[in-house]
Design a protein around this motif. Structure first.
Motif, short mmCIF file in Angstrom:
data_model
loop_
_atom_site.label_atom_id
_atom_site.label_comp_id
_atom_site.label_asym_id
_atom_site.label_seq_id
_atom_site.Cartn_x
_atom_site.Cartn_y
_atom_site.Cartn_z
N LYS B 91 0.80 -1.24 0.00
CA LYS B 91 0.00 0.00 0.00
C LYS B 91 0.82 1.28 0.00
N VAL B 92 1.92 1.31 0.78
CA VAL B 92 2.70 2.56 0.86
C VAL B 92 4.20 2.30 0.63
N PRO B 93 4.55 1.66 -0.50
CA PRO B 93 5.96 1.31 -0.71
C PRO B 93 6.88 2.53 -0.73
N TYR B 94 6.38 3.68 -1.20
CA TYR B 94 7.25 4.85 -1.33
C TYR B 94 7.76 5.36 0.01
N LYS B 95 6.99 5.13 1.05
CA LYS B 95 7.46 5.55 2.37
C LYS B 95 8.69 4.73 2.77
N VAL B 96 8.61 3.42 2.52
CA VAL B 96 9.72 2.53 2.87
C VAL B 96 10.95 2.86 2.01
N LEU B 97 10.72 3.05 0.72
CA LEU B 97 11.83 3.33 -0.18
C LEU B 97 12.48 4.67 0.19
N SER B 98 11.65 5.67 0.51
CA SER B 98 12.20 6.98 0.90
C SER B 98 13.03 6.86 2.17
N ALA B 99 12.52 6.07 3.12
CA ALA B 99 13.25 5.88 4.37
C ALA B 99 14.59 5.19 4.11
N MET B 100 14.60 4.23 3.20
CA MET B 100 15.86 3.55 2.86
C MET B 100 16.85 4.55 2.27
N ALA B 101 16.34 5.46 1.43
CA ALA B 101 17.21 6.45 0.80
C ALA B 101 17.78 7.41 1.84
N VAL B 102 16.94 7.84 2.79
CA VAL B 102 17.45 8.75 3.83
C VAL B 102 18.51 8.03 4.66
N CYS B 103 18.26 6.76 4.95
CA CYS B 103 19.24 5.97 5.71
C CYS B 103 20.56 5.88 4.94
N ALA B 104 20.44 5.60 3.64
CA ALA B 104 21.64 5.50 2.80
C ALA B 104 22.42 6.81 2.83
N TYR B 105 21.69 7.91 2.78
CA TYR B 105 22.31 9.25 2.82
C TYR B 105 23.04 9.45 4.15
N VAL B 106 22.38 9.06 5.23
CA VAL B 106 22.95 9.27 6.56
C VAL B 106 24.21 8.44 6.79
#
Lengths: 163, 394
Positions: B91-106
């Motif tokens: 239902k909300v895959p973009y939230k998970v993908l965005s969180a993964m990207a922020v984690c990768a950035y951090v």
């Protein structure tokens, strides 16, 4: 139809030939062949330059990587608690009765294999089962008979698989 | 929810706000330390069940020295009674993908993986489409990141983080010794952040609304909301987002069928709570000052008085016996013997005192098994045998 050697070579070209590419390759062979024969595992070992025992050890660890001959359609009925509370056993008996096979067996025409599996993650819509990669939920004996009939019809029309 | 319910229903995870591009862009321009501090002050703990502080996990990986690091989303949702992660990814895959990207950035990672259990293969096409669109957007804003789906093949143990790495490396899914921990030595021996699907979805909420909004929910030591997968003898099976810290009495009032005998909190690896203990039991992480706090990955299974607790325990033990990886002796042999043992008591081959020996065996497994699987068999075993001893015998 591809031989196993060609199939493995194609999969290795696609995913790579390193150890961490092993699982996708095993999965690719199972997708096509429905199971991993001893021959397939040896071919994979050779292609990836791994000891055959390593390939065997990895393959036999995973419950979806079958290593005995399976039918074209693998039925996996969830037997874990929530499904069991909603009479998943009734579903099993219905299928055994309809296909005239027991749990763990394959129909003589090779169309179905009947297995059980652990929690499918559909506890709120129990009982549930998988046929190949498709999930069916809130099953009743009637519903199951309909679903299996649709697979039998597809098989007659030859649309399911070409092999 | 009924009107008089004490439960606070929330809608952070599944709300339809479709502003992930903006949330992502905004957060990818914030200083790393600020993001880590935000996460730490939210007191978010891992929602897979283990409850490790998420901010600390990200910080440790960020501090680890390596050119190559990984972000992995653990979608090997296999605990009996849990089905929330599938719903999040569909239902909300973009939230998970965005969180993964922020984690990768951090932490400084370029590659991300979603380890998706084989049972959820049918999710793959849609999820891959979402990933393609997401990565396209990352390129547009010049953020260098890739996400691949890695399929599991039917093994509960691969939800254990180090077993998951082994599986991704093409091996049997056998847990590793810890330490070293994944934050320093994870997938391919590189620093890795591995988070449960729901944990990542909560980090999205925190990065969007700020830590305070999250922290203000829940109780001390157990902040924020949690997704619960409700099943068993209930008129309302399904997925619910509720505030952490609820009492089991309130939960049963809302979800029970009027005849609830016991609730299994945390799936087969969690605890069975009998009716007489509903009142003193809260759902959350250890550390509350009064009463019992039980953590859960979200699995809440209700049993009414028509259920034999012997059959329930038998079902769990068959599960553990089949899913034990077989690597360490306490778990491999222990699961077999517990299963064999309760059968012998039930059919009269062994006397009732034999149950005490089995309880000792479960305790030994808790102390000596290598990973969480073998260690947690005792949770359900002891809580069922101690509370429903007569049902084990007669």
């Amino acid at each position: 139809m591809n031989t196993v050697s060609e199939l493995v070579k194609n999969l290795a070209d696609k995913y790579g030939r390193e150890r961490h590419n092993l699982l996708p390759i095993l999965q690719g062979v199972v997708e096509q062949e429905r199971y991993l024969s001893e021959h397939s595992m040896k071919v994979i070992a050779k292609e990836l330059d791994l000891p055959a025992a390593e390939v065997y050890g990895t393959a036999t660890f995973y419950s979806f990587l079958e290593h005995k001959k399976m039918g074209k359609n693998i039925i996996r009925i969830c037997k874990t608690i929530s499904c069991s509370m909603k009479s998943s056993n009734q579903i099993l008996l219905t299928i055994e009765d309809m296909l005239k096979i027991k749990l763990g067996e394959t129909t003589p025409d090779g169309v179905f294999s009947l297995m059980q599996t652990n929690c499918l993650g559909f506890c709120h819509q129990a009982p549930a089962m998988l046929i190949n990669n498709d999930v069916y939920t809130e099953l009743t004996p009637e519903k199951v008979r309909e679903i299996l009939s649709s697979y039998l019809n597809k098989n007659k029309e030859g649309v399911q698989y070409e092999q | 929810m009924s009107n008089n319910s004490q439960l606070k229903k929330l809608d952070f995870i599944f709300n339809n706000e479709n502003d992930w591009e903006e949330v992502l862009r905004k957060n990818l321009s914030r200083p790393h330390q600020e993001l880590i501090n935000e996460l730490i002050s939210s007191e978010l703990k891992g929602r897979g069940g283990a409850g490790f502080p998420t901010g600390l996990k990200w910080k440790l990986s960020a501090d680890a020295q390596s050119d190559i690091k990984y972000v992995i989303c653990n979608a090997d949702e296999g605990e009996p009674g849990t089905f929330k992660d599938r719903e999040i990814l569909s239902k909300v895959p973009y939230k998970v993908l965005s969180a993964m990207a922020v984690c990768a950035y951090v932490i400084g990672a370029k590659e991300g993986y979603i380890y998706l259990r084989g049972e959820y293969f049918f999710l793959k096409p849609e999820l891959q489409k979402a990933i393609d669109e997401f990565i396209y957007y990352c390129k547009e804003i010049n953020f260098d990141f890739s996400i691949s789906i890695f399929m599991g093949s039917g093994a509960y143990i691969c939800g254990e983080e180090t077993a998951l790495f082994e599986s991704m490396e093409g091996k049997r899914g056998e847990p590793r010794n810890k330490p070293p921990f994944p934050t320093n030595y994870g997938y391919m021996g590189k620093p890795t952040v591995i988070n449960n699907v729901e944990t990542l979805a909560h980090t999205y909420t925190i990065f969007k609304y700020g830590a305070k909004r999250f922290y203000d929910l829940g109780v001390q030591y157990s902040r924020g909301s949690k997704l619960y997968s409700v099943s068993g003898d209930t008129p309302k099976p399904g997925i619910y987002e509720l505030e952490l810290g609820m009492s089991l009495t309130d939960f049963v009032e809302e979800f029970g069928d009027g005849d609830t005998k016991a609730v299994q909190v945390g799936g087969a690896s969690g605890f069975l709570v009998p009716r007489k203990r509903f009142k003193e039991t809260n759902i959350g992480y250890q550390g509350k000052l009064t009463g019992i706090s039980l953590p859960t990955g979200g699995s809440m299974m209700l049993f009414n008085s028509s259920r034999s607790m012997y059959n329930v325990l038998d079902n769990y033990l068959v599960f553990f016996h089949e899913e034990s990886c077989g690597q360490c002796t306490p778990c491999r042999v222990g699961c077999q013997q517990l299963l064999k043992g309760i059968k012998s008591v039930k059919n009269g081959e062994k006397n009732a005192q034999y149950l005490d020996k089995l309880l000792k065996l479960a305790e030994t497994m808790q102390i000596t098994a290598k990973c969480g699987l073998g260690q947690s068999v005792a949770n359900s075993f002891s809580s069922i045998v101690e509370n429903f001893r007569e049902e084990m015998i007669y």
